[in-house]
Design a protein around this motif. Structure first.
Motif, PDB file in Angstrom:
ATOM      1  N   MET A 147      38.499  72.082  39.257  1.00 40.98           N
ATOM      2  CA  MET A 147      37.359  71.173  39.367  1.00 40.98           C
ATOM      3  C   MET A 147      36.206  71.854  40.113  1.00 40.98           C
ATOM      4  O   MET A 147      35.050  71.658  39.808  1.00 40.98           O
ATOM      5  CB  MET A 147      37.793  69.904  40.090  1.00 40.98           C
ATOM      6  CG  MET A 147      36.783  68.775  39.992  1.00 40.98           C
ATOM      7  SD  MET A 147      37.438  67.207  40.583  1.00 40.98           S
ATOM      8  CE  MET A 147      38.128  66.532  39.097  1.00 40.98           C
TER       9      MET A 147
ATOM     10  N   GLY B 162      33.414  74.160  37.913  1.00 35.01           N
ATOM     11  CA  GLY B 162      32.287  73.667  37.134  1.00 35.01           C
ATOM     12  C   GLY B 162      31.008  73.459  37.914  1.00 35.01           C
ATOM     13  O   GLY B 162      29.972  73.979  37.560  1.00 35.01           O
TER      14      GLY B 162
ATOM     15  N   TRP C 201      26.541  69.102  43.074  1.00 37.70           N
ATOM     16  CA  TRP C 201      27.197  69.307  44.375  1.00 37.70           C
ATOM     17  C   TRP C 201      26.590  68.370  45.433  1.00 37.70           C
ATOM     18  O   TRP C 201      27.304  67.722  46.191  1.00 37.70           O
ATOM     19  CB  TRP C 201      27.021  70.778  44.773  1.00 37.70           C
ATOM     20  CG  TRP C 201      27.722  71.205  46.016  1.00 37.70           C
ATOM     21  CD1 TRP C 201      29.072  71.368  46.199  1.00 37.70           C
ATOM     22  CD2 TRP C 201      27.109  71.545  47.269  1.00 37.70           C
ATOM     23  NE1 TRP C 201      29.326  71.796  47.481  1.00 37.70           N
ATOM     24  CE2 TRP C 201      28.137  71.909  48.157  1.00 37.70           C
ATOM     25  CE3 TRP C 201      25.791  71.580  47.720  1.00 37.70           C
ATOM     26  CZ2 TRP C 201      27.896  72.306  49.470  1.00 37.70           C
ATOM     27  CZ3 TRP C 201      25.543  71.977  49.033  1.00 37.70           C
ATOM     28  CH2 TRP C 201      26.586  72.333  49.890  1.00 37.70           C
TER      29      TRP C 201
ATOM     30  N   ALA D  38      27.551  64.814  44.770  1.00 38.06           N
ATOM     31  CA  ALA D  38      28.944  64.549  45.153  1.00 38.06           C
ATOM     32  C   ALA D  38      29.037  64.290  46.651  1.00 38.06           C
ATOM     33  O   ALA D  38      29.737  63.376  47.106  1.00 38.06           O
ATOM     34  CB  ALA D  38      29.833  65.726  44.757  1.00 38.06           C
TER      35      ALA D  38
ATOM     36  N   LYS E 178      31.339  65.315  31.783  1.00 37.86           N
ATOM     37  CA  LYS E 178      32.207  66.217  32.551  1.00 37.86           C
ATOM     38  C   LYS E 178      31.693  66.375  33.981  1.00 37.86           C
ATOM     39  O   LYS E 178      32.465  66.264  34.940  1.00 37.86           O
ATOM     40  CB  LYS E 178      32.252  67.580  31.855  1.00 37.86           C
ATOM     41  CG  LYS E 178      33.100  68.620  32.540  1.00 37.86           C
ATOM     42  CD  LYS E 178      33.194  69.876  31.667  1.00 37.86           C
ATOM     43  CE  LYS E 178      33.870  71.015  32.416  1.00 37.86           C
ATOM     44  NZ  LYS E 178      33.029  71.545  33.507  1.00 37.86           N
ATOM     45  N   ASP E 179      30.405  66.625  34.133  1.00 34.21           N
ATOM     46  CA  ASP E 179      29.856  66.783  35.481  1.00 34.21           C
ATOM     47  C   ASP E 179      29.913  65.468  36.259  1.00 34.21           C
ATOM     48  O   ASP E 179      30.190  65.461  37.463  1.00 34.21           O
ATOM     49  CB  ASP E 179      28.405  67.292  35.415  1.00 34.21           C
ATOM     50  CG  ASP E 179      28.337  68.785  35.122  1.00 34.21           C
ATOM     51  OD1 ASP E 179      29.404  69.426  35.090  1.00 34.21           O
ATOM     52  OD2 ASP E 179      27.225  69.298  34.920  1.00 34.21           O
TER      53      ASP E 179
ATOM     54  N   GLU F  78      33.325  64.976  37.572  1.00 34.44           N
ATOM     55  CA  GLU F  78      33.621  65.812  38.739  1.00 34.44           C
ATOM     56  C   GLU F  78      32.977  65.246  39.995  1.00 34.44           C
ATOM     57  O   GLU F  78      33.569  65.244  41.073  1.00 34.44           O
ATOM     58  CB  GLU F  78      33.160  67.246  38.482  1.00 34.44           C
ATOM     59  CG  GLU F  78      34.012  67.931  37.427  1.00 34.44           C
ATOM     60  CD  GLU F  78      33.698  69.413  37.267  1.00 34.44           C
ATOM     61  OE1 GLU F  78      33.001  69.969  38.120  1.00 34.44           O
ATOM     62  OE2 GLU F  78      34.163  69.993  36.277  1.00 34.44           O
TER      63      GLU F  78
ATOM     64  N   GLN G  18      34.960  62.193  40.775  1.00 38.17           N
ATOM     65  CA  GLN G  18      36.390  62.468  40.948  1.00 38.17           C
ATOM     66  C   GLN G  18      37.263  61.495  40.156  1.00 38.17           C
ATOM     67  O   GLN G  18      38.232  60.927  40.678  1.00 38.17           O
ATOM     68  CB  GLN G  18      36.768  62.431  42.434  1.00 38.17           C
ATOM     69  CG  GLN G  18      36.029  63.485  43.257  1.00 38.17           C
ATOM     70  CD  GLN G  18      36.282  63.317  44.733  1.00 38.17           C
ATOM     71  OE1 GLN G  18      35.549  62.608  45.420  1.00 38.17           O
ATOM     72  NE2 GLN G  18      37.323  63.943  45.227  1.00 38.17           N
TER      73      GLN G  18
END
Lengths: 216, 72
Positions: free
Chosen positions: A1, A4, A89, A92, A170-171, A174, A177
């Motif tokens: 994970m 990416g 990032w 997240a 997909k992003d 991620e 989660q």
């Protein structure tokens, strides 16, 4: 994970909920801060702030959330893989902070996902359940924002990532989660709710008349 | 592809998440099916509307200044 978008486990672990002052952290490397990392990160400020505003629905809380996001990003910059998706990032980090600070912990898969199998086909069979495109055009931007902000957080955040920020499934998966299928089902339900909210508003505002309104 | 199969793929179609083959199959169905085509247009419209409406606004200047002090 982590490959990416560069979101490493170190950034996401629950023990990180308490932010410490940057100056106390030996990993922050204050002497080397004026660099590409900081420049790239600050480039996402407006984007992060808007996201924070939608999540918290409060300007003061949004500022706090964004500031803490940057502090944490700076502290854990070593876990960011240069050249990967910094926007994802940062989102997240912000998203995890939001749930830790404002919602009392990371979200579980709650009943919101319970009937994820429901199909938009049901909506298609009932044309009165959907506003027409020209009706959407007559709804004020503030009302659209309001409808988004009224979505449950788990649905709101996926709309922010995919629809507003343009993240791939997909992003988004991620960042959140969760499996891609969960992203899709939450998005599906969020959009249905948005359609309903906007249709209700259009009817109440007299943009559409009763017979065009949603049946139920 | 029938309407239900199209409907199941419409979200991924709107989000540009389909394979090339699936994309062509959905496109072919939409060209021949006005109700599904209408639904597709609505979904796309809603997605764009949300983006445009939620994208406006900037971070306050004092927040930017504070963060520049922290970051640089």
């Amino acid at each position: 994970m982590a490959v990416g978008i560069g979101v490493s486990v170190a950034v996401l672990e629950p023990g990180m909920a308490t932010m410490v002052a940057v100056a106390d952290d030996p990993g922050s490397e204050r002497g080397a801060q004026s660099d590409d990392f900081a420049e790239e990160a600050i480039g996402y400020l407006d984007t992060l702030y808007r996201g924070a505003l939608r999540l918290t629905r409060d300007p003061a809380q949004a500022e706090d959330l964004v500031q803490d996001t940057y502090l944490r990003a700076l502290r854990y910059r070593h876990s960011y893989q240069s050249g990967t998706n910094m926007k994802a990032w940062l989102f997240a980090i912000m998203r995890n902070l939001f749930w830790d600070r404002f919602k009392g912990g990371r979200p579980e898969d709650v009943s919101l996902d319970g009937d994820a199998e429901a199909s938009l086909y049901d909506t298609l069979k009932d044309p009165t359940a959907m506003p027409e495109a020209d009706v959407l055009d007559r709804i004020a931007a503030d009302e659209v924002v309001r409808a988004v902000e009224q979505l449950p957080e788990l649905h709101r955040e996926v709309v922010l990532l995919v629809d507003v920020e343009g993240f791939s499934y997909k992003d988004a998966a991620e960042v959140l989660q969760v499996p891609i299928g969960t992203v899709m089902s939450r998005l599906h339900r969020a959009r249905r709710q948005l359609q309903r909210s906007l249709q209700d508003y259009a009817r109440e505002a007299g943009i559409v008349h009763g017979e065009q309104g949603r049946a139920g | 592809m029938n309407c239900r199969e199209c409907e199941e793929r419409l979200q991924s179609y709107v989000d540009r998440e389909l394979s090339e083959q699936e994309l062509l199959e959905v496109q072919r169905h939409l060209e021949a099916c006005p109700p599904c085509e209408n639904h597709f247009r609505l979904q796309l419209h809603l997605k764009r509307l949300v983006k445009v409406c939620c994208e406006s606004g900037q971070a306050p200047a004092h927040l930017r200044a504070k963060l520049r002090q922290i970051l640089f």
